[in-house]
Design a protein around this motif. Structure first.
Motif, PDB file in Angstrom:
ATOM      1  N   SER A 135     136.374  39.763  31.962  1.00 18.31           N
ATOM      2  CA  SER A 135     136.778  38.465  32.525  1.00 18.31           C
ATOM      3  C   SER A 135     137.416  37.581  31.453  1.00 18.31           C
ATOM      4  N   THR A 186     134.149  46.097  31.558  1.00 12.19           N
ATOM      5  CA  THR A 186     133.010  45.845  30.670  1.00 12.19           C
ATOM      6  C   THR A 186     131.670  45.909  31.401  1.00 12.19           C
ATOM      7  N   ARG A 188     122.870  42.823  28.681  1.00 13.23           N
ATOM      8  CA  ARG A 188     123.042  41.678  29.590  1.00 13.23           C
ATOM      9  C   ARG A 188     121.722  41.389  30.278  1.00 13.23           C
ATOM     10  N   LEU A 201     137.222  47.590  39.713  1.00 17.83           N
ATOM     11  CA  LEU A 201     135.755  47.469  39.761  1.00 17.83           C
ATOM     12  C   LEU A 201     135.292  46.023  39.757  1.00 17.83           C
ATOM     13  N   ASP A 226     140.795  35.854  34.421  1.00 20.91           N
ATOM     14  CA  ASP A 226     139.883  35.477  35.506  1.00 20.91           C
ATOM     15  C   ASP A 226     140.561  35.914  36.803  1.00 20.91           C
ATOM     16  N   LEU A 227     140.059  36.975  37.384  1.00 22.05           N
ATOM     17  CA  LEU A 227     140.726  37.573  38.547  1.00 22.05           C
ATOM     18  C   LEU A 227     140.516  36.760  39.828  1.00 22.05           C
ATOM     19  N   LYS A 242     133.817  43.172  50.854  1.00 22.11           N
ATOM     20  CA  LYS A 242     134.101  44.560  50.460  1.00 22.11           C
ATOM     21  C   LYS A 242     134.780  45.328  51.598  1.00 22.11           C
ATOM     22  N   ILE A 273     123.814  52.348  41.826  1.00 25.76           N
ATOM     23  CA  ILE A 273     124.264  52.901  40.532  1.00 25.76           C
ATOM     24  C   ILE A 273     123.313  52.416  39.436  1.00 25.76           C
ATOM     25  N   TYR A 325     128.928  39.539  50.548  1.00 24.87           N
ATOM     26  CA  TYR A 325     129.432  40.645  49.720  1.00 24.87           C
ATOM     27  C   TYR A 325     129.979  41.750  50.627  1.00 24.87           C
ATOM     28  N   LEU A 358     128.783  47.830  34.251  1.00 25.47           N
ATOM     29  CA  LEU A 358     128.040  49.098  34.323  1.00 25.47           C
ATOM     30  C   LEU A 358     128.971  50.296  34.569  1.00 25.47           C
ATOM     31  N   VAL A 359     129.800  50.209  35.600  1.00 23.19           N
ATOM     32  CA  VAL A 359     130.661  51.344  35.956  1.00 23.19           C
ATOM     33  C   VAL A 359     131.832  51.446  34.970  1.00 23.19           C
TER      34      VAL A 359
HETATM   35  P1  NAP Z   1     128.888  44.660  36.767  1.00 18.60           P
HETATM   36  O1  NAP Z   1     128.144  45.496  35.770  1.00 18.60           O
HETATM   37  O2  NAP Z   1     128.258  43.390  37.226  1.00 18.60           O
HETATM   38  O3  NAP Z   1     130.312  44.323  36.132  1.00 18.60           O
HETATM   39  C1  NAP Z   1     131.185  43.460  36.773  1.00 18.60           C
HETATM   40  C2  NAP Z   1     132.499  43.516  36.049  1.00 18.60           C
HETATM   41  O4  NAP Z   1     133.414  42.653  36.751  1.00 18.60           O
HETATM   42  C3  NAP Z   1     132.435  43.010  34.598  1.00 18.60           C
HETATM   43  O5  NAP Z   1     133.323  43.763  33.817  1.00 18.60           O
HETATM   44  C4  NAP Z   1     132.913  41.564  34.733  1.00 18.60           C
HETATM   45  O6  NAP Z   1     133.524  41.074  33.554  1.00 18.60           O
HETATM   46  C5  NAP Z   1     133.960  41.725  35.832  1.00 18.60           C
HETATM   47  N1  NAP Z   1     134.216  40.480  36.540  1.00 18.60           N
HETATM   48  C6  NAP Z   1     133.360  39.791  37.328  1.00 18.60           C
HETATM   49  N2  NAP Z   1     133.953  38.656  37.783  1.00 18.60           N
HETATM   50  C7  NAP Z   1     135.218  38.654  37.256  1.00 18.60           C
HETATM   51  C8  NAP Z   1     136.300  37.760  37.336  1.00 18.60           C
HETATM   52  N3  NAP Z   1     136.244  36.626  38.049  1.00 18.60           N
HETATM   53  N4  NAP Z   1     137.424  38.064  36.652  1.00 18.60           N
HETATM   54  C9  NAP Z   1     137.504  39.185  35.926  1.00 18.60           C
HETATM   55  N5  NAP Z   1     136.524  40.086  35.815  1.00 18.60           N
HETATM   56  C10 NAP Z   1     135.378  39.809  36.470  1.00 18.60           C
HETATM   57  O7  NAP Z   1     129.250  45.482  38.046  1.00 18.60           O
HETATM   58  P2  NAP Z   1     129.133  47.055  38.297  1.00 18.60           P
HETATM   59  O8  NAP Z   1     127.727  47.333  38.710  1.00 18.60           O
HETATM   60  O9  NAP Z   1     129.760  47.798  37.184  1.00 18.60           O
HETATM   61  O10 NAP Z   1     130.015  47.209  39.618  1.00 18.60           O
HETATM   62  C11 NAP Z   1     131.312  47.776  39.588  1.00 18.60           C
HETATM   63  C12 NAP Z   1     131.779  47.951  41.023  1.00 18.60           C
HETATM   64  O11 NAP Z   1     130.891  48.830  41.702  1.00 18.60           O
HETATM   65  C13 NAP Z   1     131.787  46.663  41.822  1.00 18.60           C
HETATM   66  O12 NAP Z   1     132.952  46.603  42.595  1.00 18.60           O
HETATM   67  C14 NAP Z   1     130.543  46.764  42.690  1.00 18.60           C
HETATM   68  O13 NAP Z   1     130.704  46.040  43.880  1.00 18.60           O
HETATM   69  C15 NAP Z   1     130.455  48.250  42.923  1.00 18.60           C
HETATM   70  N6  NAP Z   1     129.104  48.787  43.215  1.00 18.60           N
HETATM   71  C16 NAP Z   1     128.055  48.541  42.372  1.00 18.60           C
HETATM   72  C17 NAP Z   1     126.806  49.091  42.658  1.00 18.60           C
HETATM   73  C18 NAP Z   1     125.616  48.928  41.734  1.00 18.60           C
HETATM   74  O14 NAP Z   1     124.525  49.441  42.061  1.00 18.60           O
HETATM   75  N7  NAP Z   1     125.746  48.268  40.582  1.00 18.60           N
HETATM   76  C19 NAP Z   1     126.640  49.878  43.821  1.00 18.60           C
HETATM   77  C20 NAP Z   1     127.739  50.104  44.641  1.00 18.60           C
HETATM   78  C21 NAP Z   1     128.959  49.560  44.327  1.00 18.60           C
HETATM   79  P3  NAP Z   1     132.639  40.429  32.350  1.00 18.60           P
HETATM   80  O15 NAP Z   1     131.916  41.565  31.681  1.00 18.60           O
HETATM   81  O16 NAP Z   1     133.631  39.816  31.439  1.00 18.60           O
HETATM   82  O17 NAP Z   1     131.712  39.445  32.996  1.00 18.60           O
END
Ligand code: NAP
Ligand code: GDP
Length: 322
Positions: free
Chosen positions: A44, A17, A321, A70, A48-49, A148, A174, A144, A19-20
């Motif tokens: 989540s 749910t 969000r 993700l 809850d992972l 990672k 991203i 972080y 961004l990615v």
């Molecule tokens: P995001 O938009 O913040 O989304 C995080 C996702 O993780 C959501 O679906 C959230 O669920 C879920 N989540 C968080 N805590 C959780 C938990 N305890 N149990 C189950 N689900 C949980 O993140 P994103 O930007 O898409 O990032 C995706 C991946 O890309 C991550 O691994 C991040 O480290 C990596 N990344 C991101 C960026 C960037 O610029 N954004 C850059 C490089 C790498 P809910 O929606 O229910 O809260």
């Protein structure tokens, strides 16, 4: 993932749910889904992972053959600065729970997500995949970053000791629809979009944090989605692969702010608050490994992708969000 239509594949996307995750869902629903695949996008609320039993139950329920992992505690520079310990603990726990349960349920392939911001701070440029562990990360996001980096250690172990195809991708910054637009905790582009939205309503200038001098590469979430699906199907090395636009596409934060302002038809002044931290000056990533595999992959031009993202944010302001 071979395209053998007789074998049923269940692809589980943790963080489905975010961004990615939403980017992958969009691409899957717009032509990428194969007949023999079923895709499950977790939030989540499904599990809850950070909780082992909850993770175990959701993996036992779906029995995925393939996983795109993700889910993470994710934040921008200022969110990380405030909570390094929490970033470390939550991400370590989530990653261990997910990889172990994927393995115990027989998942053949797992693609997890690292980030270019976890590389050594003192390094030579451009950064490539072999340099991940060669020095401490930047102080601002050490929690972080170390969490990672441990995914890469686990992938090595699952590949060597358990004969699994567990690997990782390393995206640059991203952006796209469904980002976290929270101004305090989110990343720079969604933060600027939200600030401009407010500045337009209030008739005020835009305040950009820091000097505007740091350099970043930005990838559109829908381009990253296409590349991650390719990774799941075709990339068979346990070592990570950088998924980024080229070095020539790196831009300054000032330039990024100007582009967002243009995409949102914002005409007032840009002010730079130099009391705020700049974070890493740059983390220029080398995408030549990706280019070796996919020489013809076309990234969406940043101005086009920014316009789509800004339009999405304005149209979905109430549900975004933030
Ligand atoms: P995001 O938009 O913040 O989304 C995080 C996702 O993780 C959501 O679906 C959230 O669920 C879920 N989540 C968080 N805590 C959780 C938990 N305890 N149990 C189950 N689900 C949980 O993140 P994103 O930007 O898409 O990032 C995706 C991946 O890309 C991550 O691994 C991040 O480290 C990596 N990344 C991101 C960026 C960037 O610029 N954004 C850059 C490089 C790498 P809910 O929606 O229910 O809260
Ligand atoms: P990073 O790429 O991991 O450092 O994380 P960010 O996306 O949060 O920040 C990138 C850069 O943008 C840093 O140099 C910040 O100082 C700068 N920046 C400028 N304005 C903002 C803003 O409104 N929010 C955020 N998060 N960063 C900003």
């Amino acid at each position: 993932m071979e395209n053998d239509s007789s074998t049923k594949h269940v692809v589980l996307v943790t963080g489905g749910t975010g961004l990615v995750g939403k980017g992958i869902k969009y691409v899957v629903e717009n032509g990428e889904k194969r007949e023999n695949e079923s895709w499950v996008f977790l939030s989540s609320k499904d599990a809850d992972l950070t909780d082992y039993e909850s993770t175990k139950a959701v993996f036992a329920k779906h029995k995925p053959t393939h996983v795109i992992h993700l889910a993470a505690k994710v934040g921008g520079l200022y969110g990380n600065l405030r909570a390094n310990l929490e970033f470390f603990r939550q991400n370590m726990t989530i990653n261990d729970n997910v990889l172990q349960n994927a393995y115990q349920n027989g998942a053949q392939k797992v693609v997890s997500c690292l980030s270019t911001c976890i590389f050594p701070d003192k390094t030579s440029y451009p950064i490539n995949e072999t340099m991940l562990h060669k020095g401490p990360p930047h102080d601002s996001n050490y929690g972080y970053s170390y969490a990672k980096r441990m995914i890469d250690v686990m992938n090595r172990g699952y590949s060597q000791d358990c004969d699994c195809k567990y690997t990782s991708v390393i995206p640059c910054n991203i952006f796209g629809p469904h980002d976290n637009y929270n101004i305090e905790d989110g990343h720079v582009l969604p933060g600027l979009m939200h600030k401009i939205y407010k500045a337009k309503l209030e008739g005020k200038p835009l305040t950009v944090w820091g000097t505007g001098k740091p350099l970043r590469q930005f990838i559109y979430s829908r381009d990253l989605a296409r590349l991650m699906i390719w990774t799941l199907r075709e990339y068979n090395e346990p070592e990570p692969i950088i998924l980024s636009v080229g070095e020539e596409d790196e831009i300054s934060i000032r330039n990024a702010a100007e582009k967002v302002a243009k995409a949102m038809n914002f005409t007032k002044e840009l002010i730079f608050d130099t009391e705020k931290a700049d974070g890493q000056y740059k983390k220029t990533a080398d995408n030549s490994k990706l280019r070796k595999y996919l020489p013809d992959f076309k990234f969406t031009p940043i101005d086009v992708a920014l316009k789509e993202t800004c339009d999405w944010f304005v149209d979905n302001y109430e549900i975004a969000r933030k």
